[in-house]
Design an enzyme around this catalytic site. Structure first.
Site, mmCIF file in Angstrom:
data_model
loop_
_atom_site.group_PDB
_atom_site.id
_atom_site.type_symbol
_atom_site.label_atom_id
_atom_site.label_comp_id
_atom_site.label_asym_id
_atom_site.label_seq_id
_atom_site.Cartn_x
_atom_site.Cartn_y
_atom_site.Cartn_z
ATOM 1 N N GLY A 125 -20.847 6.727 0.994
ATOM 2 C CA GLY A 125 -19.863 7.257 0.061
ATOM 3 C C GLY A 125 -20.503 7.465 -1.302
ATOM 4 O O GLY A 125 -21.647 7.071 -1.546
ATOM 5 N N PHE A 126 -19.774 8.131 -2.181
ATOM 6 C CA PHE A 126 -20.106 8.049 -3.608
ATOM 7 C C PHE A 126 -18.813 8.151 -4.395
ATOM 8 O O PHE A 126 -18.590 9.064 -5.186
ATOM 9 C CB PHE A 126 -21.133 9.099 -4.061
ATOM 10 N N GLY A 127 -17.936 7.190 -4.109
ATOM 11 C CA GLY A 127 -16.667 7.133 -4.816
ATOM 12 C C GLY A 127 -16.679 5.970 -5.775
ATOM 13 O O GLY A 127 -17.739 5.459 -6.148
ATOM 14 N N ASN A 128 -15.480 5.534 -6.163
ATOM 15 C CA ASN A 128 -15.354 4.460 -7.156
ATOM 16 C C ASN A 128 -16.079 3.188 -6.754
ATOM 17 O O ASN A 128 -16.668 2.509 -7.579
ATOM 18 C CB ASN A 128 -13.868 4.136 -7.364
ATOM 19 N N VAL A 129 -16.005 2.862 -5.465
ATOM 20 C CA VAL A 129 -16.631 1.619 -5.024
ATOM 21 C C VAL A 129 -18.150 1.784 -4.987
ATOM 22 O O VAL A 129 -18.905 0.950 -5.490
ATOM 23 C CB VAL A 129 -16.105 1.205 -3.632
ATOM 24 N N ALA A 130 -18.593 2.906 -4.404
ATOM 25 C CA ALA A 130 -20.031 3.116 -4.193
ATOM 26 C C ALA A 130 -20.798 3.193 -5.515
ATOM 27 O O ALA A 130 -21.864 2.586 -5.648
ATOM 28 C CB ALA A 130 -20.234 4.390 -3.377
ATOM 29 N N TRP A 131 -20.271 3.918 -6.508
ATOM 30 C CA TRP A 131 -21.078 4.054 -7.729
ATOM 31 C C TRP A 131 -21.168 2.745 -8.497
ATOM 32 O O TRP A 131 -22.215 2.416 -9.066
ATOM 33 C CB TRP A 131 -20.688 5.249 -8.589
ATOM 34 N N LYS A 161 0.862 -1.186 0.000
ATOM 35 C CA LYS A 161 0.000 0.000 0.000
ATOM 36 C C LYS A 161 0.891 1.226 0.000
ATOM 37 O O LYS A 161 2.049 1.161 0.439
ATOM 38 C CB LYS A 161 -0.901 0.013 1.248
ATOM 39 N N ASP A 218 -6.674 4.316 -5.158
ATOM 40 C CA ASP A 218 -7.460 4.124 -3.930
ATOM 41 C C ASP A 218 -8.146 5.469 -3.702
ATOM 42 O O ASP A 218 -8.306 6.252 -4.653
ATOM 43 C CB ASP A 218 -6.549 3.722 -2.755
HETATM 44 P P1 NDP Z 1 -13.140 7.463 -3.406
HETATM 45 O O1 NDP Z 1 -12.209 8.532 -2.976
HETATM 46 O O2 NDP Z 1 -13.443 7.307 -4.853
HETATM 47 O O3 NDP Z 1 -14.524 7.600 -2.619
HETATM 48 C C1 NDP Z 1 -14.656 7.700 -1.242
HETATM 49 C C2 NDP Z 1 -16.054 8.242 -0.986
HETATM 50 O O4 NDP Z 1 -16.336 8.232 0.406
HETATM 51 C C3 NDP Z 1 -16.244 9.668 -1.454
HETATM 52 O O5 NDP Z 1 -17.557 9.796 -1.942
HETATM 53 C C4 NDP Z 1 -16.042 10.476 -0.164
HETATM 54 O O6 NDP Z 1 -16.704 11.719 -0.188
HETATM 55 C C5 NDP Z 1 -16.711 9.552 0.824
HETATM 56 N N1 NDP Z 1 -16.236 9.721 2.198
HETATM 57 C C6 NDP Z 1 -14.979 9.958 2.642
HETATM 58 N N2 NDP Z 1 -14.967 10.012 3.990
HETATM 59 C C7 NDP Z 1 -16.237 9.784 4.385
HETATM 60 C C8 NDP Z 1 -16.883 9.706 5.643
HETATM 61 N N3 NDP Z 1 -16.188 9.865 6.771
HETATM 62 N N4 NDP Z 1 -18.209 9.453 5.677
HETATM 63 C C9 NDP Z 1 -18.920 9.284 4.534
HETATM 64 N N5 NDP Z 1 -18.361 9.360 3.308
HETATM 65 C C10 NDP Z 1 -17.050 9.605 3.245
HETATM 66 O O7 NDP Z 1 -12.557 6.085 -2.820
HETATM 67 P P2 NDP Z 1 -12.871 4.606 -3.273
HETATM 68 O O8 NDP Z 1 -14.304 4.470 -3.612
HETATM 69 O O9 NDP Z 1 -11.836 4.183 -4.239
HETATM 70 O O10 NDP Z 1 -12.554 3.825 -1.919
HETATM 71 C C11 NDP Z 1 -13.499 3.704 -0.871
HETATM 72 C C12 NDP Z 1 -13.076 2.603 0.059
HETATM 73 O O11 NDP Z 1 -12.961 1.367 -0.668
HETATM 74 C C13 NDP Z 1 -11.723 2.785 0.733
HETATM 75 O O12 NDP Z 1 -11.765 2.151 1.987
HETATM 76 C C14 NDP Z 1 -10.780 2.012 -0.194
HETATM 77 O O13 NDP Z 1 -9.605 1.620 0.467
HETATM 78 C C15 NDP Z 1 -11.650 0.825 -0.530
HETATM 79 N N6 NDP Z 1 -11.292 0.115 -1.729
HETATM 80 C C16 NDP Z 1 -11.262 0.733 -2.956
HETATM 81 C C17 NDP Z 1 -10.976 0.025 -4.077
HETATM 82 C C18 NDP Z 1 -11.052 0.614 -5.431
HETATM 83 O O14 NDP Z 1 -10.948 -0.131 -6.420
HETATM 84 N N7 NDP Z 1 -11.283 1.897 -5.590
HETATM 85 C C19 NDP Z 1 -10.579 -1.405 -4.012
HETATM 86 C C20 NDP Z 1 -10.716 -1.973 -2.696
HETATM 87 C C21 NDP Z 1 -11.028 -1.220 -1.615
HETATM 88 P P3 NDP Z 1 -15.872 13.015 -0.616
HETATM 89 O O15 NDP Z 1 -15.402 12.747 -2.011
HETATM 90 O O16 NDP Z 1 -16.892 14.096 -0.517
HETATM 91 O O17 NDP Z 1 -14.741 13.114 0.378
#
Ligand code: NDP
Length: 445
Positions: free
Chosen positions: A235-241, A124, A164
């Site tokens: 969340g609404f990041g890579n994993v959530a969408w 990591k 990540d």
């Molecule tokens: P992103 O940065 O794409 O998304 C993270 C999301 O979570 C954003 O929408 C962010 O909002 C939101 N967020 C951050 N902090 C908080 C909080 N305290 N409460 C609520 N929402 C929050 O990251 P990923 O989707 O890539 O990763 C998310 C998780 O999944 C992490 O734990 C990562 O290690 C894990 N993961 C990711 C992988 C991947 O392929 N991407 C693979 C395996 C695991 P904002 O943008 O407004 O800060």
């Protein structure tokens, strides 16, 4: 295994590294039984060798912001264990990044990668750089400065980083461009690359897709399906969408997404055009959660709250570590949740996990549920090595098979006499045995 002594010694060596200590304890507690049944592990001192990273690099990153000011950040690469293959694990750019968080993530990555069935070790890295509010040019300069240091310690057969939190396709592009220039080779040392230059189809959505495939397998053990279920996502990041798209495709209704300052509840379901709208905001670096509530009538933004107070059948925490606490678990259980699958890494606190296990709720940890991301990165490495691009269906079928295989391993090692599957134990034992046996095979190195 003398668990308390190991933990005490580890804490003395790594004071204050709360997340790292939490992750190690969770793994050791669940492998204790199988470890004690196999004295060869103790003879080879496998635990002490496993919990100490192979090496940790710390870099100073200097870069110039748009106003001409020189900025300094701290960055790391932790190469934890390469018993089963080259080091592999993402890079995180977030102000909260520190050694404890990256060691917890690197440690977890060893077992996750082992579960995928692909030959990848655990690593990591990242930096306390905050990409929020930075211009595109600032992001590029930071990524280039980061790679000026990182390239010395990575390589296609030694260590293959990925994205990540805070590191998506754009950042991988800038990092890869600089790596290629410095190393003078183009064999794909990062994964998550753009489709035009060696990336794999469905890599961006693979973690979320895989999480839903895993939840589908969990529900199957109870004769249930994803179809018709109500899903809460954080969340609404890579994993959530990705998870929201796949859950909707399988007939579920996703009713929440969230950010650090609160969550959106949309009783009509978050799908189709609404997801497209948020992806556009995301692509232009804008806030997503609050604008959603203005754009779509009948939805509410709940300031400072977690989505876990909403009634749902399936909960997918997909944001960050320790975001689902004991009170959230109590709410979910009270509201009749059937399945909790961790899309993020360690999003549930140990107290919350304990409640799910006590309540015999279907609960699975991130290292199993979100392994589809790194698995698809492994598939990207295979495609790069063969100089081929597989079609969507081929990648998706392989991802689906891998998630089913991970589920089978969890059931094999986690099913108790009463038939309840402890996925935490199952994932840890399955991941551990492959790595520990490989370490035994390779001698003391
Ligand atoms: P992103 O940065 O794409 O998304 C993270 C999301 O979570 C954003 O929408 C962010 O909002 C939101 N967020 C951050 N902090 C908080 C909080 N305290 N409460 C609520 N929402 C929050 O990251 P990923 O989707 O890539 O990763 C998310 C998780 O999944 C992490 O734990 C990562 O290690 C894990 N993961 C990711 C992988 C991947 O392929 N991407 C693979 C395996 C695991 P904002 O943008 O407004 O800060």
């Amino acid at each position: 295994m003398n668990l308390e002594k190991i933990m005490n010694d580890l804490e003395k060596k790594n004071p204050g590294q709360v997340e790292y200590l939490q992750a190690v304890r969770e793994v050791l507690e669940s492998i204790e039984e199988v470890y004690n049944e196999n004295p060869q592990f103790e003879s080879a001192n496998i635990i002490e060798r496993l919990i100490e990273p192979d090496r940790i690099y710390t870099f100073k990153i200097c870069w110039v912001d748009d106003s001409g000011k020189v900025r300094v950040n701290r960055a790391y690469r932790i190469q934890f264990n390469n018993a089963i293959g080259p080091y592999k694990g993402g890079l995180r750019f977030h102000p909260s990044v520190n050694l404890s968080i990256l060691k917890f993530l690197g440690f977890e990555q060893i077992f996750k990668n082992s579960l995928t069935t692909l030959p990848m070790g655990g690593a990591k890295g990242g930096s306390d750089f905050d990409p929020k509010g930075k211009s595109n040019a600032e992001i590029m300069r930071f990524c280039q400065a980061f790679m000026l240091e990182l390239w010395k310690v990575i390589g296609p057969e030694t260590d293959v980083p990925a994205g990540d939190i805070g590191v998506g396709g754009r950042e991988i592009g800038y990092l890869y461009g600089m790596y290629k220039k410095l190393a003078g080779e183009n064999s794909g040392v990062l994964t998550g690359k753009g489709l035009n230059w060696g990336g794999s189809l469905i890599r961006p959505e693979a973690t979320g897709f895989g999480a839903v495939y895993f939840a589908k397998e969990m529900l199957k053990t109870k004769g249930e399906t994803v179809e018709g279920k109500t899903v809460a996502i954080s969340g609404f990041g890579n994993v959530a969408w990705g998870a929201a798209i796949k859950a909707t495709e399988l007939g579920a209704k996703v009713v929440t997404i969230s950010g650090p300052d609160g969550y959106i509840y949309d009783p009509a379901g978050i799908s189709g055009d609404k997801i497209e709208y948020m992806l556009e905001l995301r692509a232009s670096n804008q806030d997503i959660v609050k604008p959603y509530s203005y754009e779509f009538p009948g939805t509410n933004f709940h300031q400072g709250k977690h989505p876990w107070e909403v009634k749902c059948d399936i909960a997918l925490p997909c944001a960050t570590q320790n975001e689902l606490v004991k009170a959230d678990a109590q709410n979910l259980i009270k509201n009749g949740v059937i399945c909790v699958a961790e899309g993020a890494n360690m999003p549930c606190t140990p107290e919350a996990v304990e409640l799910f296990l006590e309540g015999k709720i279907l609960f699975a940890p991130g290292k199993a549920v979100n392994a589809g991301g790194v698995a698809t990165s492994g598939l990207e490495m295979s495609q790069n090595a063969m100089k081929l691009t597989w079609p969507i269906k081929e990648v998706d079928d392989r991802l689906h098979q891998i998630m089913q295989s991970i589920h089978q391993s969890c059931v094999k090692y986690g099913k108790g006499k009463d038939g309840y599957v402890n996925y935490v134990k199952g994932a840890n034992v399955a991941g551990f045995l492959k790595v520990a046996n490989s370490m035994l095979d390779q001698g003391v190195i």
